[in-house]
Design a protein around this motif. Sequence first.
Motif, PDB file in Angstrom:
ATOM      1  N   LEU A 141       5.237   5.650  -6.641  1.00  0.00           N
ATOM      2  CA  LEU A 141       5.375   7.094  -6.460  1.00  0.00           C
ATOM      3  C   LEU A 141       4.128   7.787  -6.988  1.00  0.00           C
ATOM      4  CD1 LEU A 141       9.110   7.508  -7.554  1.00  0.00           C
ATOM      5  CD2 LEU A 141       8.192   7.477  -5.221  1.00  0.00           C
ATOM      6  N   SER A 142       3.000   7.120  -6.802  1.00  0.00           N
ATOM      7  CA  SER A 142       1.729   7.654  -7.284  1.00  0.00           C
ATOM      8  C   SER A 142       1.228   8.747  -6.357  1.00  0.00           C
ATOM      9  CB  SER A 142       0.686   6.529  -7.373  1.00  0.00           C
ATOM     10  OG  SER A 142       0.392   6.038  -6.069  1.00  0.00           O
ATOM     11  N   ASP A 143       0.269   9.510  -6.855  1.00  0.00           N
ATOM     12  CA  ASP A 143      -0.480  10.437  -6.013  1.00  0.00           C
ATOM     13  C   ASP A 143      -1.933   9.969  -5.983  1.00  0.00           C
ATOM     14  OD1 ASP A 143      -1.483  11.243  -8.492  1.00  0.00           O
ATOM     15  OD2 ASP A 143      -0.335  13.098  -8.563  1.00  0.00           O
ATOM     16  N   ASP A 144      -2.845  10.850  -5.571  1.00  0.00           N
ATOM     17  CA  ASP A 144      -4.227  10.413  -5.424  1.00  0.00           C
ATOM     18  C   ASP A 144      -4.894  10.042  -6.736  1.00  0.00           C
ATOM     19  OD1 ASP A 144      -4.191  13.007  -6.355  1.00  0.00           O
ATOM     20  OD2 ASP A 144      -5.727  13.763  -4.977  1.00  0.00           O
ATOM     21  N   LYS A 145      -4.319  10.434  -7.872  1.00  0.00           N
ATOM     22  CA  LYS A 145      -4.944  10.172  -9.167  1.00  0.00           C
ATOM     23  C   LYS A 145      -4.733   8.746  -9.652  1.00  0.00           C
ATOM     24  CE  LYS A 145      -4.238  15.034 -10.061  1.00  0.00           C
ATOM     25  NZ  LYS A 145      -3.884  15.201  -8.625  1.00  0.00           N
ATOM     26  N   SER A 146      -3.737   8.067  -9.083  1.00  0.00           N
ATOM     27  CA  SER A 146      -3.470   6.698  -9.543  1.00  0.00           C
ATOM     28  C   SER A 146      -3.255   5.714  -8.407  1.00  0.00           C
ATOM     29  CB  SER A 146      -2.238   6.686 -10.453  1.00  0.00           C
ATOM     30  OG  SER A 146      -1.115   7.273  -9.807  1.00  0.00           O
TER      31      SER A 146
ATOM     32  N   VAL B 110       5.059  -4.315  -3.619  1.00  0.00           N
ATOM     33  CA  VAL B 110       5.003  -2.872  -3.841  1.00  0.00           C
ATOM     34  C   VAL B 110       5.677  -2.149  -2.694  1.00  0.00           C
ATOM     35  CG1 VAL B 110       3.518  -0.887  -4.282  1.00  0.00           C
ATOM     36  CG2 VAL B 110       2.812  -3.162  -5.055  1.00  0.00           C
ATOM     37  N   VAL B 111       6.619  -1.275  -3.031  1.00  0.00           N
ATOM     38  CA  VAL B 111       7.240  -0.419  -2.019  1.00  0.00           C
ATOM     39  C   VAL B 111       6.838   1.018  -2.307  1.00  0.00           C
ATOM     40  CG1 VAL B 111       9.171  -1.949  -1.534  1.00  0.00           C
ATOM     41  CG2 VAL B 111       9.377  -0.292  -3.379  1.00  0.00           C
ATOM     42  N   ARG B 112       6.518   1.749  -1.249  1.00  0.00           N
ATOM     43  CA  ARG B 112       6.112   3.142  -1.389  1.00  0.00           C
ATOM     44  C   ARG B 112       7.068   4.016  -0.577  1.00  0.00           C
ATOM     45  NH1 ARG B 112       2.058   6.300  -3.276  1.00  0.00           N
ATOM     46  NH2 ARG B 112       1.624   8.233  -2.119  1.00  0.00           N
ATOM     47  N   PRO B 113       7.999   4.681  -1.244  1.00  0.00           N
ATOM     48  CA  PRO B 113       8.880   5.618  -0.538  1.00  0.00           C
ATOM     49  C   PRO B 113       8.098   6.866  -0.129  1.00  0.00           C
ATOM     50  CG  PRO B 113       9.740   4.984  -2.720  1.00  0.00           C
ATOM     51  CD  PRO B 113       8.317   4.573  -2.668  1.00  0.00           C
ATOM     52  N   GLU B 114       8.513   7.496   0.947  1.00  0.00           N
ATOM     53  CA  GLU B 114       7.896   8.750   1.346  1.00  0.00           C
ATOM     54  C   GLU B 114       8.954   9.657   1.971  1.00  0.00           C
ATOM     55  OE1 GLU B 114       5.554   8.511   5.289  1.00  0.00           O
ATOM     56  OE2 GLU B 114       5.150   6.597   4.295  1.00  0.00           O
ATOM     57  N   PRO B 115       8.747  10.962   1.913  1.00  0.00           N
ATOM     58  CA  PRO B 115       9.729  11.896   2.472  1.00  0.00           C
ATOM     59  C   PRO B 115       9.872  11.726   3.982  1.00  0.00           C
ATOM     60  CG  PRO B 115       8.096  13.033   1.097  1.00  0.00           C
ATOM     61  CD  PRO B 115       7.597  11.645   1.318  1.00  0.00           C
TER      62      PRO B 115
ATOM     63  N   ASP C 196       4.322  11.023   4.143  1.00  0.00           N
ATOM     64  CA  ASP C 196       3.520  11.088   2.927  1.00  0.00           C
ATOM     65  C   ASP C 196       2.386  12.095   3.136  1.00  0.00           C
ATOM     66  OD1 ASP C 196       1.804  10.596   0.738  1.00  0.00           O
ATOM     67  OD2 ASP C 196       2.398   8.488   0.672  1.00  0.00           O
ATOM     68  N   PRO C 197       2.265  13.113   2.267  1.00  0.00           N
ATOM     69  CA  PRO C 197       1.178  14.096   2.450  1.00  0.00           C
ATOM     70  C   PRO C 197      -0.210  13.485   2.378  1.00  0.00           C
ATOM     71  CG  PRO C 197       2.288  14.408   0.333  1.00  0.00           C
ATOM     72  CD  PRO C 197       3.129  13.464   1.125  1.00  0.00           C
ATOM     73  N   LEU C 198      -0.351  12.336   1.720  1.00  0.00           N
ATOM     74  CA  LEU C 198      -1.663  11.698   1.642  1.00  0.00           C
ATOM     75  C   LEU C 198      -2.095  11.120   2.991  1.00  0.00           C
ATOM     76  CD1 LEU C 198      -1.565   9.888  -1.833  1.00  0.00           C
ATOM     77  CD2 LEU C 198      -2.594  12.082  -1.236  1.00  0.00           C
ATOM     78  N   ARG C 199      -1.170  11.016   3.944  1.00  0.00           N
ATOM     79  CA  ARG C 199      -1.540  10.572   5.281  1.00  0.00           C
ATOM     80  C   ARG C 199      -2.400  11.603   6.013  1.00  0.00           C
ATOM     81  NH1 ARG C 199       1.320   6.172   7.262  1.00  0.00           N
ATOM     82  NH2 ARG C 199       3.144   5.525   6.048  1.00  0.00           N
ATOM     83  N   GLU C 200      -2.452  12.809   5.464  1.00  0.00           N
ATOM     84  CA  GLU C 200      -3.207  13.876   6.110  1.00  0.00           C
ATOM     85  C   GLU C 200      -4.670  13.900   5.681  1.00  0.00           C
ATOM     86  OE1 GLU C 200      -1.718  15.585   8.512  1.00  0.00           O
ATOM     87  OE2 GLU C 200       0.000  14.281   8.056  1.00  0.00           O
ATOM     88  N   ARG C 201      -5.073  12.949   4.863  1.00  0.00           N
ATOM     89  CA  ARG C 201      -6.451  12.922   4.388  1.00  0.00           C
ATOM     90  C   ARG C 201      -7.362  12.166   5.363  1.00  0.00           C
ATOM     91  NH1 ARG C 201      -7.431  12.964  -1.993  1.00  0.00           N
ATOM     92  NH2 ARG C 201      -5.901  14.553  -2.525  1.00  0.00           N
TER      93      ARG C 201
ATOM     94  N   SER D  13      -6.089   5.962  17.065  1.00  0.00           N
ATOM     95  CA  SER D  13      -4.694   6.177  16.666  1.00  0.00           C
ATOM     96  C   SER D  13      -4.464   7.511  15.976  1.00  0.00           C
ATOM     97  CB  SER D  13      -4.244   5.050  15.734  1.00  0.00           C
ATOM     98  OG  SER D  13      -4.955   5.108  14.505  1.00  0.00           O
ATOM     99  N   GLY D  14      -5.527   8.091  15.400  1.00  0.00           N
ATOM    100  CA  GLY D  14      -5.370   9.310  14.622  1.00  0.00           C
ATOM    101  C   GLY D  14      -4.898   9.051  13.205  1.00  0.00           C
ATOM    102  N   ASP D  15      -4.706   7.771  12.858  1.00  0.00           N
ATOM    103  CA  ASP D  15      -4.247   7.428  11.513  1.00  0.00           C
ATOM    104  C   ASP D  15      -5.350   7.654  10.489  1.00  0.00           C
ATOM    105  OD1 ASP D  15      -1.812   6.688  12.536  1.00  0.00           O
ATOM    106  OD2 ASP D  15      -2.289   4.551  12.627  1.00  0.00           O
ATOM    107  N   SER D  16      -4.938   7.959   9.272  1.00  0.00           N
ATOM    108  CA  SER D  16      -5.888   8.197   8.193  1.00  0.00           C
ATOM    109  C   SER D  16      -6.498   6.891   7.717  1.00  0.00           C
ATOM    110  CB  SER D  16      -5.185   8.895   7.021  1.00  0.00           C
ATOM    111  OG  SER D  16      -5.997   8.880   5.862  1.00  0.00           O
ATOM    112  N   LEU D  17      -7.819   6.776   7.805  1.00  0.00           N
ATOM    113  CA  LEU D  17      -8.503   5.609   7.265  1.00  0.00           C
ATOM    114  C   LEU D  17      -8.426   5.615   5.746  1.00  0.00           C
ATOM    115  CD1 LEU D  17     -11.648   5.657   9.585  1.00  0.00           C
ATOM    116  CD2 LEU D  17      -9.690   4.106   9.730  1.00  0.00           C
ATOM    117  N   TRP D  18      -8.474   6.805   5.147  1.00  0.00           N
ATOM    118  CA  TRP D  18      -8.346   6.948   3.691  1.00  0.00           C
ATOM    119  C   TRP D  18      -7.019   6.357   3.237  1.00  0.00           C
ATOM    120  CZ3 TRP D  18      -5.144   8.817  -0.011  1.00  0.00           C
ATOM    121  CH2 TRP D  18      -5.682   9.118  -1.266  1.00  0.00           C
ATOM    122  N   TYR D  19      -5.949   6.734   3.932  1.00  0.00           N
ATOM    123  CA  TYR D  19      -4.613   6.282   3.542  1.00  0.00           C
ATOM    124  C   TYR D  19      -4.464   4.781   3.742  1.00  0.00           C
ATOM    125  CZ  TYR D  19       0.455   6.524   2.937  1.00  0.00           C
ATOM    126  OH  TYR D  19       1.736   6.363   2.466  1.00  0.00           O
TER     127      TYR D  19
END
Length: 388
Positions: free
Chosen positions: A16-21, A35-40, A44-49, A56-62
Amino acid sequence: MPTRGKALQQTRIVDLSDDKSIYGVKLLADMGADVVRPEPQSGDPLRERGPFDEESGDSLWYAFFTSSRRHFKVDENSSASLYELNALLGCADLCFLGKENPLSDKVNAEAARARNPKLVVVDVSPFGSTGPWRDFKAPDLVASALGGSSGVTGDDYTPPLKLFGELNFTISGAYAASAALAGLYHAQETGEGQSIEVPVHECIASSLEHVFMWYYYQEHFPNARAQALERRGSLHWTNLYVVMPTKNGAMMVTPTPNIEAQLAWLVEEGAFQDLLDPKYEEPKNRRHYFQRLMEVIREWVAAEDTEELFFKAQERHAPYGWVQTVAQVAKNPQLEARSWWQTTEIGARKVQGPGVPFQFLGTPGYVAAPEFLDGDAASVLDAVGWED
């Protein structure tokens, strides 16, 4: 596909980390942790980075930061879905929390630790849970400014600089991973989990090396003009580490640690100029000697081929640093020889990206593509497959 990394294969992590960890979780995931990552439900808002894959339009960052994980959706408006999310912590070894993660405040970490005494909770936040700044937010730029890393970059005639990318959060992520492993080891040895705070502010301040030593003990440095070391671009405080232009690039140059060997090299090249003048042997002229030495080296380096100079320096054990462009690093023969680059899936195609920054010969890690858990499973707990 290589065999799944085994170093952390017995470790279960709820991410349940954010960009800081998130980088810290990546380090553990790539070494084989489950590792499991739940998202709403909204994603996940980090997918918008950005940047984004053109096809595909997918976030390379994510894709980079969430490699080697399993993902599933959580309905924030469903008590049953939130119950399962909290129940998952009862089966986990580690849980990473981040204030900017929309699901982090949907779990009760203390209640989870009461049910699961070995659970280690790593809470990474801008400033920690106490102190006058505890409720402040700090994206990378703000964190860099308040932590001191911006204040010591650039030159004294320019504004402070922002470090490339989000290096401050890479630092806090690496610190979070180290803290998690220490907590995990303690839990395995004693059966006692714990909550660990990792404030980004303190991580950045901890990485400033000699800055605070200069501040507190400047009276011991003969060339100190003030408590704070003035910003000086690429220059080290001794003036003996300088990025110099070459014939076709740039080189980080220093005559240390063996200045006599550097002088012998210049003599061999016929580029020593007046450095053998006996006046430089006098103690009162040593500072002038070092200044002149760097001037002579600069003139010599300017006419040298970068790559050839680098290999000459290696032969002489001189710590010259070839300043490589991103394009040169991408084609670096050392990285290629060690099979460091790895491929991962972005949408429907595979792309090359950075690999794991360490190599375990017995339990190698690797970057795996993320996957979504089966939405048709009876419950999240069944889909994850963890037992209490």
